[in-house]
Design a protein around this motif. Structure first.
Motif, short mmCIF file in Angstrom:
data_model
loop_
_atom_site.label_atom_id
_atom_site.label_comp_id
_atom_site.label_asym_id
_atom_site.label_seq_id
_atom_site.Cartn_x
_atom_site.Cartn_y
_atom_site.Cartn_z
N PHE A 26 113.44 -23.71 70.36
CA PHE A 26 112.07 -23.22 70.48
C PHE A 26 111.28 -24.05 71.49
O PHE A 26 110.54 -23.51 72.32
CB PHE A 26 111.37 -23.25 69.12
CG PHE A 26 109.89 -23.02 69.21
CD1 PHE A 26 109.38 -21.80 69.60
CD2 PHE A 26 109.00 -24.04 68.93
CE1 PHE A 26 108.02 -21.58 69.70
CE2 PHE A 26 107.63 -23.85 69.03
CZ PHE A 26 107.14 -22.62 69.41
N GLN A 27 111.44 -25.36 71.43
CA GLN A 27 110.71 -26.22 72.36
C GLN A 27 111.17 -25.99 73.80
O GLN A 27 110.36 -26.02 74.73
CB GLN A 27 110.88 -27.68 71.97
CG GLN A 27 110.28 -28.04 70.62
CD GLN A 27 108.76 -27.84 70.57
OE1 GLN A 27 108.09 -27.88 71.59
NE2 GLN A 27 108.24 -27.61 69.37
N VAL A 28 112.47 -25.77 73.99
CA VAL A 28 112.97 -25.44 75.33
C VAL A 28 112.32 -24.15 75.83
O VAL A 28 111.84 -24.07 76.96
CB VAL A 28 114.51 -25.31 75.32
CG1 VAL A 28 115.01 -24.71 76.63
CG2 VAL A 28 115.16 -26.67 75.08
N ALA A 29 112.31 -23.12 74.98
CA ALA A 29 111.69 -21.85 75.37
C ALA A 29 110.21 -22.02 75.67
O ALA A 29 109.70 -21.46 76.66
CB ALA A 29 111.89 -20.82 74.25
N ARG A 30 109.54 -22.80 74.85
CA ARG A 30 108.09 -23.01 75.06
C ARG A 30 107.82 -23.71 76.39
O ARG A 30 106.92 -23.31 77.14
CB ARG A 30 107.54 -23.84 73.90
CG ARG A 30 106.03 -24.00 73.91
CD ARG A 30 105.57 -24.96 72.83
NE ARG A 30 106.10 -26.31 73.01
CZ ARG A 30 105.61 -27.20 73.87
NH1 ARG A 30 104.58 -26.88 74.64
NH2 ARG A 30 106.15 -28.40 73.97
N LEU A 32 109.81 -23.85 79.09
CA LEU A 32 110.16 -22.96 80.19
C LEU A 32 109.11 -21.88 80.39
O LEU A 32 108.73 -21.55 81.52
CB LEU A 32 111.53 -22.32 79.93
CG LEU A 32 112.73 -23.27 79.96
CD1 LEU A 32 113.98 -22.54 79.50
CD2 LEU A 32 112.94 -23.84 81.36
N GLY A 33 108.64 -21.31 79.28
CA GLY A 33 107.59 -20.30 79.39
C GLY A 33 106.33 -20.84 80.02
O GLY A 33 105.66 -20.15 80.80
N SER A 34 106.00 -22.09 79.72
CA SER A 34 104.79 -22.70 80.28
C SER A 34 104.91 -22.92 81.79
O SER A 34 103.90 -23.09 82.47
CB SER A 34 104.50 -24.05 79.59
OG SER A 34 105.42 -25.05 80.01
N ARG A 35 106.14 -22.89 82.31
CA ARG A 35 106.35 -23.07 83.74
C ARG A 35 106.62 -21.75 84.46
O ARG A 35 107.07 -21.73 85.60
CB ARG A 35 107.50 -24.05 83.99
CG ARG A 35 107.30 -25.42 83.37
CD ARG A 35 105.99 -26.06 83.88
NE ARG A 35 106.10 -26.43 85.29
CZ ARG A 35 105.08 -26.48 86.13
NH1 ARG A 35 103.87 -26.14 85.73
NH2 ARG A 35 105.27 -26.84 87.38
N GLY A 36 106.35 -20.63 83.76
CA GLY A 36 106.40 -19.33 84.40
C GLY A 36 107.71 -18.59 84.30
O GLY A 36 107.88 -17.53 84.91
N ALA A 37 108.68 -19.12 83.54
CA ALA A 37 109.98 -18.47 83.42
C ALA A 37 109.91 -17.22 82.55
O ALA A 37 109.03 -17.08 81.70
CB ALA A 37 110.99 -19.45 82.83
N GLU A 38 110.85 -16.34 82.76
CA GLU A 38 111.11 -15.25 81.81
C GLU A 38 112.13 -15.79 80.81
O GLU A 38 113.18 -16.30 81.23
CB GLU A 38 111.67 -14.02 82.52
CG GLU A 38 112.02 -12.89 81.58
CD GLU A 38 112.68 -11.71 82.28
OE1 GLU A 38 113.36 -10.94 81.58
OE2 GLU A 38 112.53 -11.59 83.51
#
Length: 298
Positions: A26-30, A32-38
């Motif tokens: 979850f933290q990895v996804a969070r 990555l999402g904060s840096r604009g990733a899909e």
């Protein structure tokens, strides 16, 4: 060592993160999402996955989605790959994160011991099935405990000829992850592919990974013990994010830089002698192909 939080911008890049409804995933996804990733959260429990996805930056913009995946079930792995490729032309990074620790002895629907099936075999199959559509890299999640897994017997992954030891089973599955990473990189290099296989471990990070032990005492000790001595999960997740986003060569292994690799910021990690054994890695690959029915596609 200076703190590292400078995750490069990731717009236009697609990541699949397994086991992303909690903990390190979850933290990895969070991040990555904060840096604009899909980001595609690949989770066994869709309800928990959706709840997690709503907390990942980019959800409201349509950059975050959830797909069902139980990596301990090879049928679920194949169904996930089919559904994902029906919707997407490919992905940049596969983050093989989902895992179990301390599970009581049991065999999965495919007849494989739970730790080996979940932590290694399902991810082996997932990576190879997706590999023709992966543009950048495969990230493998191991553990500093892989050093305790030197007794890995690839001819007895179901512990039929040995007394079952739960934490040894975990350690050996994590050793298998690193052997898989190295052998995958050797095959990618041999095929002339620019895709990389890299790895990471989160050190001592506070997660709920012991929740599936079936033993309430071990679960309680594991949960509260981690709270006392471990880094926050987001700190441990930075090692995986570093491996997934920074320009590192294939077969790189990242972990916390501090004493015993328990705490700290992303840095090159040590691996055991067994984890660097190419003969054992090739033999493991052969066994994994036989058990999963999946082969190297390039």
């Amino acid at each position: 060592m200076r703190p590292w939080t400078a995750v490069p911008p990731q717009p236009g890049r697609r990541f699949v993160v397994t086991g992303a409804n909690g903990g390190i995933g979850f933290q990895v996804a969070r991040i990555l999402g904060s840096r604009g990733a899909e980001v595609v959260l690949a989770c066994r429990n869709l309800e928990k996955g959706e709840a997690a996805a709503r907390q990942v930056p980019g959800y409201d913009a349509g950059r975050v989605s959830v797909r069902e995946l139980d990596v301990s079930d090879l049928g679920s792995v194949r169904a996930f790959v089919d559904a994902f490729l029906d919707e997407h032309d490919g992905l940049d990074v596969l983050v093989n994160n989902a895992g179990v620790l301390g599970a009581p002895y049991g065999l999965t629907a495919d007849g494989v011991e739970t730790h080996f099936a979940t932590n290694h075999l399902g991810h082996f199959a997932l990576a190879n099935l997706l590999l023709p559509r992966i543009r950048d890299r495969v990230v493998v999640t191991s553990s500093r405990e892989h050093r305790s897994g030197s007794g890995l017997d690839v001819d007895d992954v179901n512990w039929e000829r040995r007394p079952y030891r739960v934490f040894a089973a975990y350690a050996q599955s994590k050793l298998a992850d690193l052997l898989f990473m190295s052998e995958l990189q050797r095959r990618l290099t041999g095929a002339g592919s620019e895709v990389r296989a890299v790895g990471a471990h989160p050190g001592a990070s506070s997660t709920n990974i012991t929740s599936g032990t079936g033993n309430p005492v071990i679960t309680w000790i594991g949960y509260h013990g981690q709270k006392l001595v471990s880094m926050p999960a987001w700190r441990g997740a930075l090692c995986t994010v570093y491996a997934a986003t920074m320009d590192v060569p294939g077969d790189t292994y990242i972990g916390p830089h501090g004493r015993l690799e328990l705490h700290g910021w992303p840095a090159p990690a040590r691996r055991s002698k067994a984890a660097s054994d190419p003969v054992l890695a090739r033999r493991l690959w052969e066994v994994s192909e036989k058990l999963s029915g999946v082969t190297f596609p390039l």
